[in-house]
Design an enzyme around this catalytic site. Structure first.
Site, PDB file in Angstrom:
ATOM      1  N   ALA A   1     -20.816   3.632   2.821  1.00 52.90           N
ATOM      2  CA  ALA A   1     -20.427   4.664   1.867  1.00 52.90           C
ATOM      3  C   ALA A   1     -21.452   5.785   1.800  1.00 52.90           C
ATOM      4  O   ALA A   1     -21.084   6.971   1.765  1.00 52.90           O
ATOM      5  CB  ALA A   1     -20.222   4.041   0.488  1.00 52.90           C
TER       6      ALA A   1
ATOM      7  N   HIS B   1     -49.700  -1.890  -8.549  1.00 54.27           N
ATOM      8  CA  HIS B   1     -49.981  -3.328  -8.589  1.00 54.27           C
ATOM      9  C   HIS B   1     -49.770  -3.839 -10.018  1.00 54.27           C
ATOM     10  O   HIS B   1     -50.212  -3.206 -10.980  1.00 54.27           O
ATOM     11  CB  HIS B   1     -51.426  -3.582  -8.167  1.00 54.27           C
ATOM     12  CG  HIS B   1     -51.868  -5.006  -8.351  1.00 54.27           C
ATOM     13  ND1 HIS B   1     -51.535  -6.007  -7.463  1.00 54.27           N
ATOM     14  CD2 HIS B   1     -52.613  -5.600  -9.334  1.00 54.27           C
ATOM     15  CE1 HIS B   1     -52.053  -7.146  -7.882  1.00 54.27           C
ATOM     16  NE2 HIS B   1     -52.720  -6.929  -9.024  1.00 54.27           N
TER      17      HIS B   1
ATOM     18  N   ASP C   1     -15.178   6.093   7.948  1.00 57.56           N
ATOM     19  CA  ASP C   1     -14.909   4.949   8.820  1.00 57.56           C
ATOM     20  C   ASP C   1     -14.082   5.289  10.048  1.00 57.56           C
ATOM     21  O   ASP C   1     -13.955   4.450  10.949  1.00 57.56           O
ATOM     22  CB  ASP C   1     -14.197   3.852   8.035  1.00 57.56           C
ATOM     23  CG  ASP C   1     -15.097   3.192   6.999  1.00 57.56           C
ATOM     24  OD1 ASP C   1     -16.262   3.589   6.898  1.00 57.56           O
ATOM     25  OD2 ASP C   1     -14.620   2.291   6.279  1.00 57.56           O
TER      26      ASP C   1
ATOM     27  N   ARG D   1     -13.797  -4.315  10.178  1.00 58.77           N
ATOM     28  CA  ARG D   1     -12.778  -3.412   9.672  1.00 58.77           C
ATOM     29  C   ARG D   1     -12.262  -2.536  10.809  1.00 58.77           C
ATOM     30  O   ARG D   1     -12.971  -2.321  11.811  1.00 58.77           O
ATOM     31  CB  ARG D   1     -13.333  -2.541   8.538  1.00 58.77           C
ATOM     32  CG  ARG D   1     -13.807  -3.351   7.337  1.00 58.77           C
ATOM     33  CD  ARG D   1     -14.313  -2.464   6.224  1.00 58.77           C
ATOM     34  NE  ARG D   1     -13.270  -1.651   5.619  1.00 58.77           N
ATOM     35  CZ  ARG D   1     -12.484  -2.059   4.625  1.00 58.77           C
ATOM     36  NH1 ARG D   1     -12.618  -3.285   4.126  1.00 58.77           N
ATOM     37  NH2 ARG D   1     -11.559  -1.254   4.128  1.00 58.77           N
TER      38      ARG D   1
ATOM     39  N   GLY E   1     -17.404 -15.042   9.170  1.00 64.29           N
ATOM     40  CA  GLY E   1     -18.079 -13.774   9.425  1.00 64.29           C
ATOM     41  C   GLY E   1     -19.360 -13.671   8.636  1.00 64.29           C
ATOM     42  O   GLY E   1     -19.348 -13.712   7.412  1.00 64.29           O
TER      43      GLY E   1
ATOM     44  N   THR F   1     -11.680   2.509  -0.902  1.00 64.00           N
ATOM     45  CA  THR F   1     -12.077   1.101  -0.842  1.00 64.00           C
ATOM     46  C   THR F   1     -13.390   0.856  -1.556  1.00 64.00           C
ATOM     47  O   THR F   1     -13.538  -0.108  -2.305  1.00 64.00           O
ATOM     48  CB  THR F   1     -12.188   0.657   0.628  1.00 64.00           C
ATOM     49  OG1 THR F   1     -10.885   0.692   1.227  1.00 64.00           O
ATOM     50  CG2 THR F   1     -12.740  -0.764   0.723  1.00 64.00           C
TER      51      THR F   1
END
Length: 474
Positions: free
Chosen positions: A326, A451, A316, A274, A182, A42
């Site tokens: 991941a 900086h 998962d 999920r 969501g 995925t």
């Protein structure tokens, strides 16, 4: 049914699975990786990589507007060529895919294309299209890395005008309006992308803030920034009903105060979490069972080994404290591979895993938020600094902050660091070291930040907590 034997069998070729396979092979083990879809899973094909490609394109679009409105650049957005945009995205995914497959091949990993089912604690049957099943036996161990799929809601299964996170960025064309259900990382990123592309966006989250698992100030800052960009953000809100229509979706939403409103959108994204994928795996054949939420808990979090010796879990499939991210899966894969090779790796420190949302603005956090630290019994000292308190923050011109949660005093431990602003995903790693190594504000304050940079705001925040604040006083 023919049989084969190897040292390690990995089921699932996503980030957790292929990282396990690569590391185990590099350590000299024979590895067979079984994947029924595409190596990379995925994250590579439907999530992390393609979505970040699209969000980069969105950042470029936003830059055209900023160039004109802030910097006097005579710029104009003529339009977005959707086909060209998606072609670039797909080319990047394909290049990454080829790279991973090449690495597996070079490492000597045997990749088997098919569907795996357990037949015992260390035995697997692999069915491939048009061929008889093949039996594989693992001498050292079996690793389950089958990943997850988007959670759906009754009546809101994916189809025309309704998408999940797996197909959200692959739907045809750019919609004129979007309703996102969501307010977690996926929903926020999707809302941010489509707002950049000109869509009218409504974002609905049932919790009292966006990113409800993060520090409350992160969610509030993000919501404020998105509203400033024109996103309608409804927190503490509920979707009452959603009906498909020929031209999109018509929904009714109840607000936090109990009022109801109608929302019409060309596309609805369901981003409500999920669920682990274990269908067809036949866990019972190996003496395994999932918990009530479908996860497969390890008996030992240090090795990620289940109650069945030799069977490990990554990615998962794991319940909390694993994070479903991941980069956490990569770390889990390394640990499991090294355990199977007879080494003694350090366990994954989930409290020190960074969490990032790639919206505009981005958020990045590591460690405990203010409320979570208090709930865990810590006495805390908290410091917040707006990014615009620094010169580079003024140049960027975006709302943002640095928030540090630490134990009191210059020598107190840093418990959490929380960032909101442009490109903060690139800034969080240094803060990860501070949390993971139990550093104190005094430890961090001695390091000089360049900086002008956004990272300078992190340094200034720690200087103040260490009692050495230069531009910020408490």
């Amino acid at each position: 049914m023919s049989g084969n034997t190897t040292d390690v069998i990995v089921i699932g070729g996503g980030t957790g699975g292929y990282s396990t396979a690569l590391r185990a092979a590099h350590l000299g083990l024979g590895v067979t990786l079984v994947e029924r879809d595409l190596i990379g899973g995925t994250c590579l094909h439907r999530g992390c990589v393609p979505s970040k490609a699209m969000l980069h394109a969105a950042e470029l679009v936003d830059g055209i507007t900023e160039a004109r409105e802030r910097w006097g650049v005579d710029s104009k957005l003529e339009g977005v060529d959707w086909n060209a945009l998606t072609a670039t995205r797909d080319a990047l995914v394909a290049r990454n895919h080829q790279g991973v497959e090449g690495q597996l091949s070079a490492a000597g990993v045997t990749v088997v294309r098919g569907t795996a089912a357990l037949t015992g604690p260390r035995t697997v049957r692999v069915d491939t299209p048009g061929a008889a099943g093949t039996r594989w036996t693992a001498r050292r161990g079996l690793v389950l890395a089958t990943g997850s799929r988007p959670r759906t809601l009754p009546g809101l299964e994916a189809g025309e005008h309704v998408v999940t996170s797996d197909d959200a960025l692959f739907a045809p064309g750019l919609p004129r309006s979007v309703l996102v259900l969501g307010g977690g990382a996926i929903g926020v990123e999707y809302a941010s992308f489509h707002r950049s592309m000109g869509a009218e966006v409504t974002l609905v989250e049932a919790a009292d803030r966006l990113l409800p698992l993060e520090d409350a100030d992160v969610g509030r800052r993000l919501a404020r920034a998105l509203r400033k960009r024109g996103v309608t953000v409804l927190t503490g809100a509920r979707l009452l009903a959603a009906d498909r229509a020929d031209d999109g979706v018509r929904a009714r939403v109840r607000s936090a105060r109990g009022g109801e409103s109608a929302v019409t959108a060309e596309r609805l994204l369901v981003a409500v979490g999920r669920v682990p994928v274990t269908d067809g795996l036949d866990l019972a054949a190996a003496g395994l069972a999932t918990d009530e939420r479908g996860h497969l808990p390890p008996a030992d979090w240090a090795t990620l080994e289940t109650a069945v010796p030799g069977v490990h879990v990554v990615g998962d499939l794991l319940p909390p404290p694993s994070l479903g991210l991941a980069h956490a899966s990569f770390a889990e894969g390394l640990v499991v591979a090294e355990v199977l090779a007879g080494l003694s790796p350090r366990p994954v420190d989930y409290a020190a895993v960074p969490r990032v949302t790639y919206s505009a603005p981005q958020t990045a956090s590591v460690g405990l938020g203010e409320e979570a630290a208090a709930a865990a019994g810590y006495e805390t000292a908290v410091n917040v600094l707006p990014l615009t308190a620094t010169a580079k923050g003024m140049v960027q011109g975006q709302d943002g902050m640095v928030k540090v949660v630490a134990e009191p005093g210059p020598e107190g431990r840093v418990l959490g660091v929380h960032l909101v602003g442009p490109h903060v995903s690139e800034m969080i790693s240094a803060s990860q070291l501070a949390v993971a190594w139990d550093a104190s504000p005094a430890d961090i304050a001695q390091h000089i930040h360049p900086h002008p940079t956004l990272s300078e705001a992190v340094g200034e925040t720690f200087l103040t907590l260490a009692g050495r604040g230069l531009h910020q006083h408490r």
